[in-house]
Design a protein around this motif. Structure first.
Motif, PDB file in Angstrom:
ATOM      1  N   LYS A 280      17.794  30.503 -37.294  1.00  0.00           N
ATOM      2  CA  LYS A 280      18.730  29.377 -37.346  1.00  0.00           C
ATOM      3  C   LYS A 280      19.912  29.620 -38.278  1.00  0.00           C
ATOM      4  CE  LYS A 280      16.237  27.176 -34.455  1.00  0.00           C
ATOM      5  NZ  LYS A 280      16.530  27.362 -33.073  1.00  0.00           N
ATOM      6  N   ASP A 281      19.745  30.464 -39.296  1.00  0.00           N
ATOM      7  CA  ASP A 281      20.857  30.691 -40.222  1.00  0.00           C
ATOM      8  C   ASP A 281      21.715  31.899 -39.840  1.00  0.00           C
ATOM      9  OD1 ASP A 281      19.253  32.809 -41.022  1.00  0.00           O
ATOM     10  OD2 ASP A 281      18.850  32.018 -43.020  1.00  0.00           O
ATOM     11  N   GLY A 282      21.349  32.583 -38.758  1.00  0.00           N
ATOM     12  CA  GLY A 282      22.175  33.659 -38.225  1.00  0.00           C
ATOM     13  C   GLY A 282      22.204  34.951 -39.030  1.00  0.00           C
ATOM     14  N   ASP A 283      21.191  35.168 -39.889  1.00  0.00           N
ATOM     15  CA  ASP A 283      21.195  36.387 -40.696  1.00  0.00           C
ATOM     16  C   ASP A 283      20.473  37.563 -40.034  1.00  0.00           C
ATOM     17  OD1 ASP A 283      18.547  35.591 -40.984  1.00  0.00           O
ATOM     18  OD2 ASP A 283      18.576  35.554 -43.172  1.00  0.00           O
ATOM     19  N   GLY A 284      19.957  37.352 -38.817  1.00  0.00           N
ATOM     20  CA  GLY A 284      19.274  38.425 -38.103  1.00  0.00           C
ATOM     21  C   GLY A 284      17.842  38.636 -38.558  1.00  0.00           C
ATOM     22  N   LEU A 285      17.339  37.735 -39.392  1.00  0.00           N
ATOM     23  CA  LEU A 285      15.982  37.810 -39.922  1.00  0.00           C
ATOM     24  C   LEU A 285      15.285  36.475 -39.681  1.00  0.00           C
ATOM     25  CD1 LEU A 285      17.007  39.331 -43.359  1.00  0.00           C
ATOM     26  CD2 LEU A 285      16.057  40.610 -41.435  1.00  0.00           C
ATOM     27  N   ILE A 286      13.956  36.482 -39.783  1.00  0.00           N
ATOM     28  CA  ILE A 286      13.182  35.251 -39.645  1.00  0.00           C
ATOM     29  C   ILE A 286      12.588  34.930 -41.017  1.00  0.00           C
ATOM     30  CG2 ILE A 286      11.183  34.161 -38.533  1.00  0.00           C
ATOM     31  CD1 ILE A 286      13.480  34.704 -36.583  1.00  0.00           C
ATOM     32  N   ASP A 287      13.070  33.838 -41.622  1.00  0.00           N
ATOM     33  CA  ASP A 287      12.523  33.439 -42.919  1.00  0.00           C
ATOM     34  C   ASP A 287      11.281  32.580 -42.709  1.00  0.00           C
ATOM     35  OD1 ASP A 287      13.342  30.745 -42.457  1.00  0.00           O
ATOM     36  OD2 ASP A 287      15.228  31.052 -43.527  1.00  0.00           O
ATOM     37  N   TRP A 288      10.638  32.172 -43.813  1.00  0.00           N
ATOM     38  CA  TRP A 288       9.388  31.422 -43.717  1.00  0.00           C
ATOM     39  C   TRP A 288       9.573  30.123 -42.936  1.00  0.00           C
ATOM     40  CZ3 TRP A 288       4.705  30.769 -42.867  1.00  0.00           C
ATOM     41  CH2 TRP A 288       4.035  29.588 -43.150  1.00  0.00           C
ATOM     42  N   LYS A 289      10.637  29.390 -43.175  1.00  0.00           N
ATOM     43  CA  LYS A 289      10.879  28.118 -42.481  1.00  0.00           C
ATOM     44  C   LYS A 289      11.029  28.353 -40.974  1.00  0.00           C
ATOM     45  CE  LYS A 289      14.059  24.206 -42.591  1.00  0.00           C
ATOM     46  NZ  LYS A 289      15.289  23.665 -43.180  1.00  0.00           N
ATOM     47  N   GLU A 290      11.748  29.395 -40.594  1.00  0.00           N
ATOM     48  CA  GLU A 290      11.950  29.725 -39.182  1.00  0.00           C
ATOM     49  C   GLU A 290      10.639  30.184 -38.545  1.00  0.00           C
ATOM     50  OE1 GLU A 290      16.603  31.090 -39.842  1.00  0.00           O
ATOM     51  OE2 GLU A 290      15.008  32.579 -39.989  1.00  0.00           O
ATOM     52  N   PHE A 291       9.855  30.964 -39.289  1.00  0.00           N
ATOM     53  CA  PHE A 291       8.558  31.435 -38.812  1.00  0.00           C
ATOM     54  C   PHE A 291       7.622  30.252 -38.584  1.00  0.00           C
ATOM     55  CE2 PHE A 291       4.248  33.145 -39.485  1.00  0.00           C
ATOM     56  CZ  PHE A 291       4.255  34.226 -38.620  1.00  0.00           C
ATOM     57  N   LYS A 292       7.626  29.315 -39.530  1.00  0.00           N
ATOM     58  CA  LYS A 292       6.781  28.130 -39.421  1.00  0.00           C
ATOM     59  C   LYS A 292       7.135  27.329 -38.166  1.00  0.00           C
ATOM     60  CE  LYS A 292       7.130  25.255 -42.852  1.00  0.00           C
ATOM     61  NZ  LYS A 292       7.031  24.514 -44.111  1.00  0.00           N
ATOM     62  N   ALA A 293       8.419  27.212 -37.883  1.00  0.00           N
ATOM     63  CA  ALA A 293       8.861  26.501 -36.672  1.00  0.00           C
ATOM     64  C   ALA A 293       8.385  27.233 -35.421  1.00  0.00           C
ATOM     65  CB  ALA A 293      10.377  26.365 -36.666  1.00  0.00           C
ATOM     66  N   ALA A 294       8.453  28.562 -35.438  1.00  0.00           N
ATOM     67  CA  ALA A 294       7.994  29.352 -34.290  1.00  0.00           C
ATOM     68  C   ALA A 294       6.493  29.169 -34.080  1.00  0.00           C
ATOM     69  CB  ALA A 294       8.334  30.829 -34.500  1.00  0.00           C
TER      70      ALA A 294
ATOM     71  N   PHE B  49       2.992  40.513 -42.976  1.00  0.00           N
ATOM     72  CA  PHE B  49       3.994  41.274 -42.222  1.00  0.00           C
ATOM     73  C   PHE B  49       5.315  41.430 -42.973  1.00  0.00           C
ATOM     74  CE2 PHE B  49       1.021  40.041 -38.881  1.00  0.00           C
ATOM     75  CZ  PHE B  49       0.759  41.295 -38.347  1.00  0.00           C
ATOM     76  N   ASP B  50       5.548  40.638 -44.001  1.00  0.00           N
ATOM     77  CA  ASP B  50       6.745  40.761 -44.843  1.00  0.00           C
ATOM     78  C   ASP B  50       6.516  41.893 -45.843  1.00  0.00           C
ATOM     79  OD1 ASP B  50       9.094  40.350 -46.275  1.00  0.00           O
ATOM     80  OD2 ASP B  50       8.288  38.650 -47.400  1.00  0.00           O
ATOM     81  N   LYS B  51       6.605  43.113 -45.357  1.00  0.00           N
ATOM     82  CA  LYS B  51       6.242  44.300 -46.144  1.00  0.00           C
ATOM     83  C   LYS B  51       7.094  44.483 -47.398  1.00  0.00           C
ATOM     84  CE  LYS B  51       2.924  45.662 -43.489  1.00  0.00           C
ATOM     85  NZ  LYS B  51       1.570  45.339 -43.862  1.00  0.00           N
ATOM     86  N   ASN B  52       8.373  44.122 -47.351  1.00  0.00           N
ATOM     87  CA  ASN B  52       9.222  44.335 -48.526  1.00  0.00           C
ATOM     88  C   ASN B  52       9.251  43.121 -49.455  1.00  0.00           C
ATOM     89  OD1 ASN B  52      10.868  42.588 -47.137  1.00  0.00           O
ATOM     90  ND2 ASN B  52      12.549  44.014 -46.854  1.00  0.00           N
ATOM     91  N   GLY B  53       8.552  42.041 -49.090  1.00  0.00           N
ATOM     92  CA  GLY B  53       8.417  40.882 -49.956  1.00  0.00           C
ATOM     93  C   GLY B  53       9.679  40.065 -50.170  1.00  0.00           C
ATOM     94  N   ASN B  54      10.631  40.167 -49.247  1.00  0.00           N
ATOM     95  CA  ASN B  54      11.893  39.430 -49.420  1.00  0.00           C
ATOM     96  C   ASN B  54      11.858  38.027 -48.809  1.00  0.00           C
ATOM     97  OD1 ASN B  54      12.039  40.067 -46.693  1.00  0.00           O
ATOM     98  ND2 ASN B  54      14.150  40.799 -46.785  1.00  0.00           N
ATOM     99  N   ARG B  55      10.667  37.607 -48.336  1.00  0.00           N
ATOM    100  CA  ARG B  55      10.465  36.286 -47.716  1.00  0.00           C
ATOM    101  C   ARG B  55      11.221  36.127 -46.403  1.00  0.00           C
ATOM    102  NH1 ARG B  55       6.304  33.908 -48.373  1.00  0.00           N
ATOM    103  NH2 ARG B  55       7.152  31.836 -48.205  1.00  0.00           N
ATOM    104  N   LYS B  56      11.499  37.261 -45.759  1.00  0.00           N
ATOM    105  CA  LYS B  56      12.139  37.262 -44.439  1.00  0.00           C
ATOM    106  C   LYS B  56      11.529  38.401 -43.633  1.00  0.00           C
ATOM    107  CE  LYS B  56      16.492  35.375 -46.047  1.00  0.00           C
ATOM    108  NZ  LYS B  56      17.654  34.882 -45.367  1.00  0.00           N
TER     109      LYS B  56
END
Length: 92
Positions: free
Chosen positions: A69-83, A29-36
């Motif tokens: 958690k970091d407030g950037d408006g994106l879900i990174d791998w660590k946040e996704f893993k927690a979800a 699902f990370d289509k642009n490959g930015n890890r978020k």
């Protein structure tokens, strides 16, 4: 309207049935490959999980609010893993 539990169950099904690992799902699902995952990429995941179009936007916003958690408006791998861990825990 779908309940939180039913929405999370549908997301879990997509992640576990269509991908070998949660990281495979994240990378797909990370289509642009930015890890978020952006809002658009999360919407694609919810669409794959057959979440109704009307509530996809609401659910996306709530997911970002709840797990970004970091407030950037994106879900990174660590946040996704927690979800994913919470989704799996909630389904037991």
């Amino acid at each position: 309207m779908a309940s939180k539990k039913s929405i999370l169950k549908k997301v879990q099904i997509v992640i576990t049935k269509h991908f070998k690992t949660p990281e495979d799902a994240f990378n797909f699902f990370d289509k642009n490959g930015n890890r978020k995952l952006s809002k658009k990429e999360i919407v694609a995941l919810l669409k794959e999980a057959e979440i109704n179009g009307f509530i996809r936007g609401l659910v996306t916003t709530k997911l970002i609010e709840g797990y970004d958690k970091d407030g950037d408006g994106l879900i990174d791998w660590k946040e996704f893993k927690a979800a994913v861990a919470e989704i799996v825990k909630g389904s037991k």
